[in-house]
Design a protein around this motif. Structure first.
Motif, mmCIF file in Angstrom:
data_model
loop_
_atom_site.group_PDB
_atom_site.id
_atom_site.type_symbol
_atom_site.label_atom_id
_atom_site.label_comp_id
_atom_site.label_asym_id
_atom_site.label_seq_id
_atom_site.Cartn_x
_atom_site.Cartn_y
_atom_site.Cartn_z
ATOM 1 N N GLY A 163 0.812 -1.194 0.000
ATOM 2 C CA GLY A 163 0.000 0.000 0.000
ATOM 3 C C GLY A 163 0.850 1.249 0.000
ATOM 4 O O GLY A 163 2.089 1.175 -0.006
ATOM 5 N N ILE A 164 0.214 2.413 -0.029
ATOM 6 C CA ILE A 164 0.959 3.666 0.079
ATOM 7 C C ILE A 164 1.708 3.672 1.411
ATOM 8 O O ILE A 164 2.902 3.947 1.474
ATOM 9 C CB ILE A 164 0.015 4.878 -0.021
ATOM 10 C CG1 ILE A 164 -0.774 4.835 -1.341
ATOM 11 C CG2 ILE A 164 0.816 6.172 0.093
ATOM 12 C CD1 ILE A 164 0.102 4.828 -2.583
ATOM 13 N N ILE A 165 0.974 3.333 2.500
ATOM 14 C CA ILE A 165 1.606 3.105 3.803
ATOM 15 C C ILE A 165 1.418 1.630 4.107
ATOM 16 O O ILE A 165 0.291 1.152 4.265
ATOM 17 C CB ILE A 165 0.958 3.969 4.901
ATOM 18 C CG1 ILE A 165 1.103 5.454 4.576
ATOM 19 C CG2 ILE A 165 1.587 3.667 6.257
ATOM 20 C CD1 ILE A 165 0.361 6.369 5.525
ATOM 21 N N VAL A 187 5.132 3.015 -0.398
ATOM 22 C CA VAL A 187 5.851 4.294 -0.400
ATOM 23 C C VAL A 187 6.522 4.478 0.959
ATOM 24 O O VAL A 187 7.695 4.811 1.057
ATOM 25 C CB VAL A 187 4.880 5.453 -0.698
ATOM 26 C CG1 VAL A 187 5.625 6.787 -0.619
ATOM 27 C CG2 VAL A 187 4.259 5.283 -2.083
ATOM 28 N N VAL A 188 5.745 4.242 2.021
ATOM 29 C CA VAL A 188 6.293 4.174 3.378
ATOM 30 C C VAL A 188 6.078 2.755 3.856
ATOM 31 O O VAL A 188 4.942 2.289 3.965
ATOM 32 C CB VAL A 188 5.582 5.162 4.329
ATOM 33 C CG1 VAL A 188 6.127 5.007 5.738
ATOM 34 C CG2 VAL A 188 5.754 6.594 3.843
ATOM 35 N N ALA A 189 7.154 2.024 4.115
ATOM 36 C CA ALA A 189 7.069 0.618 4.498
ATOM 37 C C ALA A 189 7.674 0.409 5.884
ATOM 38 O O ALA A 189 8.814 0.787 6.135
ATOM 39 C CB ALA A 189 7.790 -0.263 3.483
ATOM 40 N N ILE A 190 6.876 -0.181 6.770
ATOM 41 C CA ILE A 190 7.320 -0.451 8.137
ATOM 42 C C ILE A 190 7.115 -1.937 8.402
ATOM 43 O O ILE A 190 5.994 -2.431 8.331
ATOM 44 C CB ILE A 190 6.516 0.376 9.161
ATOM 45 C CG1 ILE A 190 6.638 1.868 8.855
ATOM 46 C CG2 ILE A 190 6.998 0.082 10.576
ATOM 47 C CD1 ILE A 190 5.719 2.743 9.690
ATOM 48 N N GLY A 191 8.199 -2.651 8.695
ATOM 49 C CA GLY A 191 8.046 -4.083 8.938
ATOM 50 C C GLY A 191 9.343 -4.771 9.258
ATOM 51 O O GLY A 191 10.412 -4.143 9.310
ATOM 52 N N ILE A 192 9.257 -6.065 9.489
ATOM 53 C CA ILE A 192 10.472 -6.855 9.698
ATOM 54 C C ILE A 192 11.319 -6.769 8.437
ATOM 55 O O ILE A 192 12.527 -6.577 8.484
ATOM 56 C CB ILE A 192 10.108 -8.310 10.031
ATOM 57 C CG1 ILE A 192 9.357 -8.370 11.370
ATOM 58 C CG2 ILE A 192 11.372 -9.168 10.116
ATOM 59 C CD1 ILE A 192 8.847 -9.740 11.731
ATOM 60 N N GLY A 211 15.242 0.919 0.363
ATOM 61 C CA GLY A 211 14.441 2.000 -0.184
ATOM 62 C C GLY A 211 15.256 3.244 -0.477
ATOM 63 O O GLY A 211 16.485 3.255 -0.319
ATOM 64 N N LEU A 212 14.559 4.277 -0.912
ATOM 65 C CA LEU A 212 15.212 5.556 -1.169
ATOM 66 C C LEU A 212 15.869 6.061 0.120
ATOM 67 O O LEU A 212 17.033 6.447 0.152
ATOM 68 C CB LEU A 212 14.185 6.570 -1.676
ATOM 69 C CG LEU A 212 14.724 7.957 -2.016
ATOM 70 C CD1 LEU A 212 15.643 7.888 -3.227
ATOM 71 C CD2 LEU A 212 13.569 8.926 -2.290
ATOM 72 N N LEU A 213 15.083 6.030 1.218
ATOM 73 C CA LEU A 213 15.592 6.355 2.540
ATOM 74 C C LEU A 213 15.280 5.161 3.424
ATOM 75 O O LEU A 213 14.112 4.827 3.623
ATOM 76 C CB LEU A 213 14.933 7.616 3.097
ATOM 77 C CG LEU A 213 15.335 8.024 4.529
ATOM 78 C CD1 LEU A 213 16.825 8.324 4.591
ATOM 79 C CD2 LEU A 213 14.521 9.218 4.997
ATOM 80 N N SER A 214 16.298 4.510 3.945
ATOM 81 C CA SER A 214 16.098 3.248 4.645
ATOM 82 C C SER A 214 16.721 3.284 6.034
ATOM 83 O O SER A 214 17.869 3.693 6.202
ATOM 84 C CB SER A 214 16.708 2.103 3.825
ATOM 85 O OG SER A 214 16.521 0.866 4.471
ATOM 86 N N LEU A 215 15.936 2.849 7.024
ATOM 87 C CA LEU A 215 16.406 2.779 8.401
ATOM 88 C C LEU A 215 16.149 1.372 8.917
ATOM 89 O O LEU A 215 15.018 0.901 8.910
ATOM 90 C CB LEU A 215 15.666 3.801 9.276
ATOM 91 C CG LEU A 215 15.956 3.776 10.779
ATOM 92 C CD1 LEU A 215 17.413 4.119 11.040
ATOM 93 C CD2 LEU A 215 15.039 4.746 11.518
ATOM 94 N N GLY A 216 17.201 0.687 9.358
ATOM 95 C CA GLY A 216 17.016 -0.685 9.843
ATOM 96 C C GLY A 216 18.294 -1.269 10.381
ATOM 97 O O GLY A 216 19.365 -0.654 10.312
ATOM 98 N N ILE A 217 18.207 -2.465 10.935
ATOM 99 C CA ILE A 217 19.416 -3.153 11.382
ATOM 100 C C ILE A 217 20.303 -3.408 10.168
ATOM 101 O O ILE A 217 21.503 -3.183 10.190
ATOM 102 C CB ILE A 217 19.047 -4.469 12.099
ATOM 103 C CG1 ILE A 217 18.305 -4.162 13.409
ATOM 104 C CG2 ILE A 217 20.315 -5.277 12.400
ATOM 105 C CD1 ILE A 217 17.840 -5.377 14.153
#
Length: 270
Positions: free
Chosen positions: A137-139, A148-153, A167-173
């Motif tokens: 989805g978009i979110i 577009v905004v993805a939050i998950g494992i 992603g374009l901007l990615s934050l994660g382990i």
């Protein structure tokens, strides 16, 4: 015996009050009272929990003509062995479904054919991600999310936040993208404990142009341990103006926000 009668009998034999049974099942006492009065029936999840709690089959609980657990185990005098087998398999399938249930939600609002919000979250048996278990989805929010905004494992999108993010901007382990921030980061701009990219910073960093880290390897490197064509060692300490001047000397056209970021990082790398 009806379901309500069987439940009341089983609860009393176990020595539990309605309040105690409600606590075990995570429901209100009023819910248990309605079940026992026959004015309401529990949902499938609770029926399975009741069968496990009282060590009886779901078949025994819901079929009025089975007046004892022994009858349910035999499948009843009028049930063939094949019918009993099918019933047992069905209950096993339902149990597996409940224990491996994934919460699914897609908003009715859609943009470019995609739900504005998509959620797929829960326990996935054997850690498999089928198409139906991936949030799109978009979110997107879920064990696995694409949006577009993805939050998950595992997240894939323009902006991602997760254990593994791309992603374009990615934050994660583990993060990969144009801008990547994480324990392990790979990107055009990568910041992390271990970072690889064009411009990098962190504890250990390798870059195609500039690396600012405790241990830095790049054509232009700033660090306590640094290797490259142009090196600025931490020594007894560095100030932000010193790092800024060094970087401008070798990269006079460096983007101002990136220059400020590396100047600040270089003054605090140790």
């Amino acid at each position: 015996m009806t379901f309500s009668e069987k439940l009341t009998d089983l609860r009393r034999k176990s020595g539990m009050s309605q309040e105690q049974l409600a606590d075990r099942l995570g429901v209100t006492r009023q819910s248990v009272s309605k079940w026992e009065s026959g004015t309401a029936m529990p949902e499938l999840v609770k029926l399975i929990s009741l069968s496990e709690l009282f060590d009886v089959s779901v078949d025994y609980l819901v079929k009025d003509r089975l007046d004892s657990p022994e009858e349910a185990e035999r499948g009843g005098d009028d049930l063939s062995a094949r019918q009993a087998d099918r019933l047992e398999k069905k209950v096993d399938e339902l149990t597996r479904y409940v224990k491996g249930k994934v919460y699914r939600y897609d908003s009715k609002t859609r943009i470019f054919g995609l739900p504005l919000v998509s959620i797929r979250f829960g326990f996935v048996r054997n850690a498999t991600f089928s198409k139906d278990n991936v949030a799109r989805g978009i979110i997107a929010i879920g064990n696995a999310a694409v949006g577009v905004v993805a939050i998950g494992i595992v997240g894939v999108g323009l902006f991602t936040f997760g254990v593994v993010g791309m992603g374009l901007l990615s934050l994660g382990i583990v993060a990969a993208g144009l801008g990547a921030f994480g324990v392990a980061a790979l990107g055009y701009l990568a910041l992390g404990v271990s970072a690889v990219g064009v411009y990098t910073g962190g504890v250990a960093a390798i870059a195609a142009k500039i690396a600012v880290a405790v241990s830095a390897v790049a054509p232009t490197a700033v660090g306590e341990f640094a290797s490259g064509s142009h090196v600025l060692l931490w020594g007894d300490g560095l100030s932000a103006p010193e790092v800024r001047s060094f970087l401008l000397e070798h990269h006079p056209d460096l983007w101002e926000p990136l220059l400020d970021l590396f100047a600040s990082l270089g003054a605090h790398i140790k």
